[in-house]
Design a protein around this motif. Structure first.
Motif, short mmCIF file in Angstrom:
data_model
loop_
_atom_site.label_atom_id
_atom_site.label_comp_id
_atom_site.label_asym_id
_atom_site.label_seq_id
_atom_site.Cartn_x
_atom_site.Cartn_y
_atom_site.Cartn_z
N MET A 1 0.83 -1.16 0.00
CA MET A 1 0.00 0.00 0.00
C MET A 1 0.89 1.25 0.00
N THR A 2 0.46 2.23 -0.75
CA THR A 2 1.25 3.45 -0.84
C THR A 2 0.42 4.66 -0.45
N ASP A 3 1.08 5.78 -0.32
CA ASP A 3 0.38 7.03 -0.03
C ASP A 3 -0.58 7.38 -1.16
N ARG A 4 -0.23 6.99 -2.39
CA ARG A 4 -1.12 7.26 -3.53
C ARG A 4 -2.44 6.52 -3.36
N HIS A 5 -2.38 5.25 -2.88
CA HIS A 5 -3.61 4.50 -2.64
C HIS A 5 -4.46 5.18 -1.56
N ARG A 6 -3.79 5.57 -0.49
CA ARG A 6 -4.50 6.22 0.61
C ARG A 6 -5.15 7.53 0.15
N ALA A 7 -4.42 8.30 -0.65
CA ALA A 7 -4.97 9.56 -1.16
C ALA A 7 -6.17 9.30 -2.07
N LEU B 1 -8.19 6.97 -1.84
CA LEU B 1 -9.31 6.57 -0.98
C LEU B 1 -9.78 7.71 -0.07
N GLY B 2 -9.09 8.84 -0.15
CA GLY B 2 -9.52 10.03 0.57
C GLY B 2 -9.10 10.11 2.03
N ASN B 3 -8.15 9.27 2.44
CA ASN B 3 -7.72 9.31 3.84
C ASN B 3 -6.26 8.90 3.93
N PRO B 4 -5.35 9.87 4.04
CA PRO B 4 -3.91 9.55 4.06
C PRO B 4 -3.44 8.79 5.30
N SER B 5 -4.28 8.65 6.31
CA SER B 5 -3.85 7.97 7.52
C SER B 5 -4.34 6.52 7.62
N LEU B 6 -4.93 5.98 6.57
CA LEU B 6 -5.41 4.60 6.60
C LEU B 6 -4.25 3.62 6.78
N SER B 7 -4.46 2.59 7.56
CA SER B 7 -3.48 1.51 7.68
C SER B 7 -3.56 0.63 6.44
N ASP B 8 -2.55 -0.21 6.26
CA ASP B 8 -2.59 -1.16 5.14
C ASP B 8 -3.84 -2.04 5.21
N ALA B 9 -4.18 -2.50 6.40
CA ALA B 9 -5.36 -3.36 6.57
C ALA B 9 -6.63 -2.61 6.19
N GLU B 10 -6.71 -1.34 6.55
CA GLU B 10 -7.89 -0.54 6.19
C GLU B 10 -7.98 -0.31 4.69
N VAL B 11 -6.84 -0.08 4.04
CA VAL B 11 -6.83 0.08 2.59
C VAL B 11 -7.32 -1.21 1.93
N ARG B 12 -6.79 -2.35 2.38
CA ARG B 12 -7.21 -3.64 1.82
C ARG B 12 -8.71 -3.87 2.01
N ALA B 13 -9.21 -3.56 3.20
CA ALA B 13 -10.63 -3.76 3.48
C ALA B 13 -11.49 -2.89 2.57
N ARG B 14 -11.09 -1.65 2.37
CA ARG B 14 -11.85 -0.77 1.48
C ARG B 14 -11.82 -1.27 0.03
N LEU B 15 -10.64 -1.70 -0.41
CA LEU B 15 -10.53 -2.22 -1.78
C LEU B 15 -11.42 -3.45 -1.96
N CYS B 16 -11.45 -4.33 -0.96
CA CYS B 16 -12.26 -5.55 -1.05
C CYS B 16 -13.75 -5.25 -1.14
#
Length: 120
Positions: free
Chosen positions: A1-7, A9-24
């Motif tokens: 997961m990168t800062d680009r993914h977090r951006a 998704l609209g939240n630069p402070s998301l954890s890797d697990a949160e990014v994965r959950a949102r993508l799923c």
């Protein structure tokens, strides 16, 4: 997961697990918006390195490394009693990729298409 993914998704402070959950939880169209084109392709078809992926040192150095590897393999074949070796240039193999019209390398291994030939 990168800062680009977090951006994306609209939240630069998301954890890797949160990014994965949102993508799923997203539709394919939403996921495609978040992922870079090469990431989307890897998700759809599986990851594959290309000779044009010169951001990776092990790919960038192939023109310098491959001749020695092939020469060493030929010597081992000779020592084992074989009469010769064959370099396989079938589709999607490393050597054929250097000759491909999709080769976008800017090194000597990416001469203009009409003047490309296998390395000596």
């Amino acid at each position: 997961m990168t800062d680009r993914h977090r951006a994306a998704l609209g939240n630069p402070s998301l954890s890797d697990a949160e990014v994965r959950a949102r993508l799923c939880a997203m539709s394919e169209q939403e996921i495609e918006r978040v992922l870079a084109p090469d990431e989307w392709e890897a998700l759809q078809f599986g990851y594959r390195e290309r000779v044009s992926d010169t951001q990776h040192a092990h790919i960038r150095d192939l023109p310098q490394v491959l001749p020695g590897l092939f020469a060493e393999a030929a010597l081992r074949a000779q020592e084992a009693g074989f009469d010769g070796v064959e370099l396989h240039y079938a589709h999607a193999y490393t050597m054929s990729s250097f000759l491909s019209r999709t080769n976008t390398r800017t090194t000597a291994m990416a001469a203009p298409r009409e003047s490309r030939s296998p390395p000596a």
